[in-house]
Design an enzyme around this catalytic site. Structure first.
Site, PDB file in Angstrom:
ATOM      1  N   VAL A 175      25.154  12.831  23.990  1.00  0.00           N
ATOM      2  CA  VAL A 175      24.911  13.523  25.256  1.00  0.00           C
ATOM      3  C   VAL A 175      23.925  14.676  25.052  1.00  0.00           C
ATOM      4  O   VAL A 175      23.002  14.868  25.859  1.00  0.00           O
ATOM      5  CB  VAL A 175      26.236  14.035  25.876  1.00  0.00           C
ATOM      6  CG1 VAL A 175      25.973  14.706  27.217  1.00  0.00           C
ATOM      7  CG2 VAL A 175      27.221  12.881  26.065  1.00  0.00           C
TER       8      VAL A 175
ATOM      9  N   LYS B  38      36.442  17.083  27.910  1.00  0.00           N
ATOM     10  CA  LYS B  38      37.656  16.905  28.723  1.00  0.00           C
ATOM     11  C   LYS B  38      38.895  17.468  28.041  1.00  0.00           C
ATOM     12  O   LYS B  38      39.759  18.045  28.692  1.00  0.00           O
ATOM     13  CB  LYS B  38      37.870  15.435  29.086  1.00  0.00           C
ATOM     14  CG  LYS B  38      38.061  14.547  27.898  1.00  0.00           C
ATOM     15  CD  LYS B  38      38.187  13.087  28.237  1.00  0.00           C
ATOM     16  CE  LYS B  38      38.063  12.243  26.998  1.00  0.00           C
ATOM     17  NZ  LYS B  38      36.732  12.173  26.433  1.00  0.00           N
TER      18      LYS B  38
ATOM     19  N   VAL C  44      34.791  14.607  33.557  1.00  0.00           N
ATOM     20  CA  VAL C  44      35.520  13.508  34.204  1.00  0.00           C
ATOM     21  C   VAL C  44      34.494  12.569  34.820  1.00  0.00           C
ATOM     22  O   VAL C  44      33.584  13.013  35.517  1.00  0.00           O
ATOM     23  CB  VAL C  44      36.446  14.018  35.327  1.00  0.00           C
ATOM     24  CG1 VAL C  44      37.095  12.851  36.066  1.00  0.00           C
ATOM     25  CG2 VAL C  44      37.508  14.937  34.771  1.00  0.00           C
TER      26      VAL C  44
ATOM     27  N   GLY D  23      32.014  10.980  33.700  1.00  0.00           N
ATOM     28  CA  GLY D  23      30.635  11.019  33.197  1.00  0.00           C
ATOM     29  C   GLY D  23      29.618  11.413  34.244  1.00  0.00           C
ATOM     30  O   GLY D  23      29.571  12.558  34.679  1.00  0.00           O
TER      31      GLY D  23
ATOM     32  N   GLU E 181      36.098   2.447  20.577  1.00  0.00           N
ATOM     33  CA  GLU E 181      36.037   2.955  19.207  1.00  0.00           C
ATOM     34  C   GLU E 181      36.898   2.079  18.301  1.00  0.00           C
ATOM     35  O   GLU E 181      37.740   1.311  18.776  1.00  0.00           O
ATOM     36  CB  GLU E 181      36.551   4.388  19.178  1.00  0.00           C
ATOM     37  CG  GLU E 181      35.595   5.333  19.886  1.00  0.00           C
ATOM     38  CD  GLU E 181      36.137   6.749  19.944  1.00  0.00           C
ATOM     39  OE1 GLU E 181      36.930   7.118  19.065  1.00  0.00           O
ATOM     40  OE2 GLU E 181      35.746   7.462  20.874  1.00  0.00           O
TER      41      GLU E 181
ATOM     42  N   ASP F 227      43.192   9.433  27.097  1.00  0.00           N
ATOM     43  CA  ASP F 227      41.900   9.885  27.636  1.00  0.00           C
ATOM     44  C   ASP F 227      41.989  10.059  29.159  1.00  0.00           C
ATOM     45  O   ASP F 227      41.595  11.095  29.698  1.00  0.00           O
ATOM     46  CB  ASP F 227      40.835   8.839  27.274  1.00  0.00           C
ATOM     47  CG  ASP F 227      39.508   9.107  27.940  1.00  0.00           C
ATOM     48  OD1 ASP F 227      38.719   9.887  27.387  1.00  0.00           O
ATOM     49  OD2 ASP F 227      39.260   8.533  29.020  1.00  0.00           O
TER      50      ASP F 227
ATOM     51  N   LYS G  38      41.732  13.462  31.866  1.00  0.00           N
ATOM     52  CA  LYS G  38      40.816  13.533  33.017  1.00  0.00           C
ATOM     53  C   LYS G  38      41.592  13.752  34.320  1.00  0.00           C
ATOM     54  O   LYS G  38      41.140  14.496  35.197  1.00  0.00           O
ATOM     55  CB  LYS G  38      39.988  12.246  33.101  1.00  0.00           C
ATOM     56  CG  LYS G  38      39.015  12.103  31.926  1.00  0.00           C
ATOM     57  CD  LYS G  38      38.413  10.717  31.885  1.00  0.00           C
ATOM     58  CE  LYS G  38      37.407  10.574  30.761  1.00  0.00           C
ATOM     59  NZ  LYS G  38      37.002   9.176  30.553  1.00  0.00           N
TER      60      LYS G  38
ATOM     61  N   GLY H 278      28.090   7.217  28.894  1.00  0.00           N
ATOM     62  CA  GLY H 278      26.722   6.913  28.475  1.00  0.00           C
ATOM     63  C   GLY H 278      25.932   8.211  28.413  1.00  0.00           C
ATOM     64  O   GLY H 278      26.122   9.109  29.244  1.00  0.00           O
TER      65      GLY H 278
HETATM   66  N1  LIG Z   1      29.223   9.982  25.228  1.00  0.00           N
HETATM   67  C1  LIG Z   1      29.623   9.890  26.487  1.00  0.00           C
HETATM   68  O1  LIG Z   1      29.376   8.901  27.162  1.00  0.00           O
HETATM   69  C2  LIG Z   1      30.396  11.024  27.120  1.00  0.00           C
HETATM   70  C3  LIG Z   1      30.776  10.925  28.485  1.00  0.00           C
HETATM   71  C4  LIG Z   1      31.451  11.991  29.079  1.00  0.00           C
HETATM   72  C5  LIG Z   1      31.761  13.106  28.322  1.00  0.00           C
HETATM   73  N2  LIG Z   1      31.407  13.146  26.991  1.00  0.00           N
HETATM   74  C6  LIG Z   1      31.771  14.352  26.245  1.00  0.00           C
HETATM   75  O2  LIG Z   1      30.565  14.971  25.784  1.00  0.00           O
HETATM   76  C7  LIG Z   1      30.827  15.638  24.551  1.00  0.00           C
HETATM   77  C8  LIG Z   1      29.820  15.140  23.518  1.00  0.00           C
HETATM   78  O3  LIG Z   1      29.982  13.752  23.374  1.00  0.00           O
HETATM   79  P1  LIG Z   1      28.955  12.886  22.511  1.00  0.00           P
HETATM   80  O4  LIG Z   1      29.232  11.464  22.871  1.00  0.00           O
HETATM   81  O5  LIG Z   1      27.586  13.407  22.659  1.00  0.00           O
HETATM   82  O6  LIG Z   1      29.482  13.174  21.033  1.00  0.00           O
HETATM   83  P2  LIG Z   1      28.693  12.920  19.668  1.00  0.00           P
HETATM   84  O7  LIG Z   1      27.663  11.868  19.837  1.00  0.00           O
HETATM   85  O8  LIG Z   1      29.730  12.742  18.617  1.00  0.00           O
HETATM   86  O9  LIG Z   1      27.919  14.300  19.430  1.00  0.00           O
HETATM   87  C9  LIG Z   1      28.545  15.474  18.996  1.00  0.00           C
HETATM   88  C10 LIG Z   1      27.505  16.285  18.268  1.00  0.00           C
HETATM   89  O10 LIG Z   1      28.091  17.544  17.956  1.00  0.00           O
HETATM   90  C11 LIG Z   1      27.897  17.792  16.576  1.00  0.00           C
HETATM   91  N3  LIG Z   1      29.025  18.583  16.099  1.00  0.00           N
HETATM   92  C12 LIG Z   1      30.305  18.202  16.004  1.00  0.00           C
HETATM   93  N4  LIG Z   1      31.052  19.219  15.544  1.00  0.00           N
HETATM   94  C13 LIG Z   1      30.222  20.258  15.351  1.00  0.00           C
HETATM   95  C14 LIG Z   1      30.389  21.577  14.889  1.00  0.00           C
HETATM   96  N5  LIG Z   1      31.584  22.026  14.503  1.00  0.00           N
HETATM   97  N6  LIG Z   1      29.319  22.383  14.811  1.00  0.00           N
HETATM   98  C15 LIG Z   1      28.095  21.927  15.168  1.00  0.00           C
HETATM   99  N7  LIG Z   1      27.859  20.684  15.606  1.00  0.00           N
HETATM  100  C16 LIG Z   1      28.914  19.852  15.706  1.00  0.00           C
HETATM  101  C17 LIG Z   1      27.840  16.430  15.919  1.00  0.00           C
HETATM  102  O11 LIG Z   1      27.177  16.505  14.680  1.00  0.00           O
HETATM  103  P3  LIG Z   1      27.253  15.290  13.606  1.00  0.00           P
HETATM  104  O12 LIG Z   1      26.186  14.337  14.037  1.00  0.00           O
HETATM  105  O13 LIG Z   1      26.991  15.951  12.321  1.00  0.00           O
HETATM  106  O14 LIG Z   1      28.629  14.701  13.711  1.00  0.00           O
HETATM  107  C18 LIG Z   1      27.062  15.633  16.951  1.00  0.00           C
HETATM  108  O15 LIG Z   1      25.673  15.775  16.790  1.00  0.00           O
HETATM  109  C19 LIG Z   1      32.284  15.337  24.197  1.00  0.00           C
HETATM  110  O16 LIG Z   1      33.102  16.383  24.657  1.00  0.00           O
HETATM  111  C20 LIG Z   1      32.580  14.069  24.989  1.00  0.00           C
HETATM  112  O17 LIG Z   1      33.951  13.898  25.287  1.00  0.00           O
HETATM  113  C21 LIG Z   1      30.728  12.142  26.383  1.00  0.00           C
END
Ligand SMILES: NC(=O)c1ccc[n+]([C@@H]2O[C@H](COP(=O)([O-])OP(=O)(O)OC[C@H]3O[C@@H](n4cnc5c(N)ncnc54)[C@H](OP(=O)(O)O)[C@@H]3O)[C@@H](O)[C@H]2O)c1
Length: 492
Positions: A88, A172, A199, A201, A257, A268, A272, A369
């Site tokens: 994201v 969330k 919630v 997305g 996952e 999850d 939400k 996404g």
């Molecule tokens: N993906 C979706 O479709 C989606 C939809 C709705 C909401 N969300 C929410 O959006 C948020 C991000 O999701 P995402 O899918 O983008 O997750 P992600 O791909 O796992 O990205 C998380 C990023 O944060 C970094 N990170 C983790 N812990 C850290 C720390 N302690 N200090 C600094 N950087 C750190 C990670 O680094 P590394 O690469 O080193 O691990 C990674 O680059 C989450 O809260 C998720 O629930 C996601």
């Protein structure tokens, strides 16, 4: 009109911070923030934060402020620090870099082990860092938390708010557990906290609850909030494959996952639902108070029987507020094929709201996404930047109900049994149901199944969950039952 800048010298230790408060065209430089302390405000309560600058205010920063102030109508730019450059975070950065958002400027990207994350398309003046303290002590106005999870995300968000920075998050877990507390902190520090992507997305349901529907009195919210479950259930529906095959397929395609328990078992979705209840019903409940039933027991045969009933099966999250009690649960249920829920396919999300005055509303779209979620994050950023420039306080309520939480819904029920066939099964089941005051609506048995593992269905007329469960326990102990029966509410 010139800026009236009043610098209040702090007697606080080196490293304490200053903030700018501004009303109309006057700028007041105020007070110190110390770690974990709420800022003390100088000047009248009516002065509102439009921008907070940590560290010593430089003449450059004052110059920047003056640009907006000496040009009436000029946009105040919100400086954005992005924390978390994953799926994201990267998509948010792309939107900010590729599309001109006059009210926003990306200034920092913070991620652990940041070196390999650097991208050539990010402007050269954006600062890359792996030290969140650098963000805290920077001139960023808005911190975007996109690392996910509770720790250290909670600490990052709290310290950003305490430092006078507004926060946008998609997290969330954080909002479901600490939302009311963080909203109060944001209010105390005169910052904004927005969480529109947490919630559904990219579906703008939380902004709709914050603004478009806040004039109504909502009493019910329900939804399909987990794309993984919806993908798996709609694959079983269309391909009539076993649950285990649909899960493997979802994992292979990146929709689930390796450990999908949080999705399949409802963790999850109930987080939400807790956020929707907070935002829409002003009810503060923890996710653990909401019963979650797994979808793992649903199989292809259930879609055969559901079809007979004009229904399909979806994971439904629902919350109804009635006389001080919030009836809430997450789990699979039968929904009419022709209903809005019945038409939601694959990894889409749908949220329905019910209001006293406005009736029912529906919000449908991509529930996850990188790009759709990033749109929700950037929209929050634009809203926060506008609010800060207008000097607005938080748009969220600060007082929440603390209702009793119950899962004792009344519904008609679908009971699917798997038995070793023998004479008298229906009679024994009917006797138990009758002893508990439960009325059978229909008995369905399709031909062609093996007698050694025979699935058949009994539907019941509406009754409360609490009335049904003692009967289910008795039926599970019968010697012909291969598995406990699958019990699903019929939500027409
Ligand atoms: N993906 C979706 O479709 C989606 C939809 C709705 C909401 N969300 C929410 O959006 C948020 C991000 O999701 P995402 O899918 O983008 O997750 P992600 O791909 O796992 O990205 C998380 C990023 O944060 C970094 N990170 C983790 N812990 C850290 C720390 N302690 N200090 C600094 N950087 C750190 C990670 O680094 P590394 O690469 O080193 O691990 C990674 O680059 C989450 O809260 C998720 O629930 C996601």
């Amino acid at each position: 009109m010139p800026i009236a800048a009043v610098t209040v010298p702090t007697s606080s230790p080196a490293g304490s911070d200053d903030a700018i408060f501004r009303r109309n065209k006057a700028v007041f430089i105020c007070f110190d923030f110390t770690e974990n302390a709420c800022p003390t405000y100088y000047g009248s309560e009516s002065y509102s934060t439009t921008r907070t600058i940590l560290g010593r205010t430089s003449s450059k920063q004052l110059e920047d402020t003056s640009v907006a102030d000496t040009h009436p109508g000029a946009t105040v730019v919100g400086r954005v620090a992005l924390v978390g450059f994953g799926t994201v975070g990267r998509a948010v950065a792309r939107i900010l870099c590729e599309t001109a958002k006059p009210s926003l400027r990306l200034t920092h990207i913070c991620n652990r082990n940041v070196g390999p994350k650097k991208q050539p398309w990010v402007p050269a003046d954006v600062i890359w860092t792996e030290d969140f303290r650098e963000v805290l002590s920077s001139d960023a106005d808005i911190v975007v938390e996109l690392i996910g999870g509770l720790a250290p995300a909670e600490e990052f968000v709290r310290s950003a708010l305490l430092a006078g920075k507004s926060v946008v998050t998609a997290n969330k877990q954080l909002i479901a557990r600490h939302g009311p507390d963080l909203l109060q902190l944001a209010n105390r520090t005169r910052c904004q906290l927005e969480f529109g992507a947490s919630v559904a997305g990219g579906v703008p349901v939380l902004p709709a609850l914050r603004t478009g529907l806040c004039g109504d009195r909502l009493h019910g919210i329900s939804g399909i909030l987990n794309g993984t479950c919806n993908y798996i259930l709609s694959r079983i529906e269309t391909a009539r494959i076993p649950f285990s095959d649909a899960l493997e397929e979802a994992q292979a395609r990146g929709y689930a996952e390796a450990d999908a328990s949080e999705d399949l078992d409802g963790g999850d979705a109930r987080a939400k639902l807790a956020i929707l209840a907070l935002a829409g019903l002003q009810a503060c409940v923890s996710p653990e108070q909401i019963r979650a039933r797994t979808i793992r027991a649903v199989d292809a045969v259930d879609f055969d029987y559901a079809t007979e009933l004009g229904c399909t099966i979806r994971q439904i999250s629902r919350a109804d507020l009635k006389d001080g009690t919030m009836f809430a649960e997450v789990g699979p249920g039968l929904v009419a094929t022709s209903s809005p829920f019945g038409r939601v396919q694959n990894n889409q999300n749908l949220v329905l709201t019910s209001g006293k005055y406005g009736g029912d509303m529906a919000f449908l779209g991509a529930g996850a996404g990188g790009d759709p979620t990033a749109v929700a994050v950037v929209s929050d950023l634009m809203f926060v930047a506008q609010s800060l420039s207008a000097g607005a306080r938080s748009h969220w309520p600060q007082q929440f109900l603390a209702p009793k939480v119950s899962c004792d819904f009344e519904a008609p029920w679908y009971l699917r049994f798997l038995v070793k066939d023998q004479p008298g099964i229906i009679a024994k089941l009917a006797a138990i149901l009758s002893a508990h005051g439960l009325n059978i609506d229909a008995v369905l048995q399709k031909p062609g199944y093996e007698k050694a593992a025979l699935p058949f269905v009994i539907t019941l007329e509406p009754c409360r969950d609490s009335q049904l469960h003692p009967a289910l326990e008795e039926m599970a102990a019968l010697d012909f039952a291969i598995k406990p029966c699958l019990c699903l509410p019929i939500l027409r």
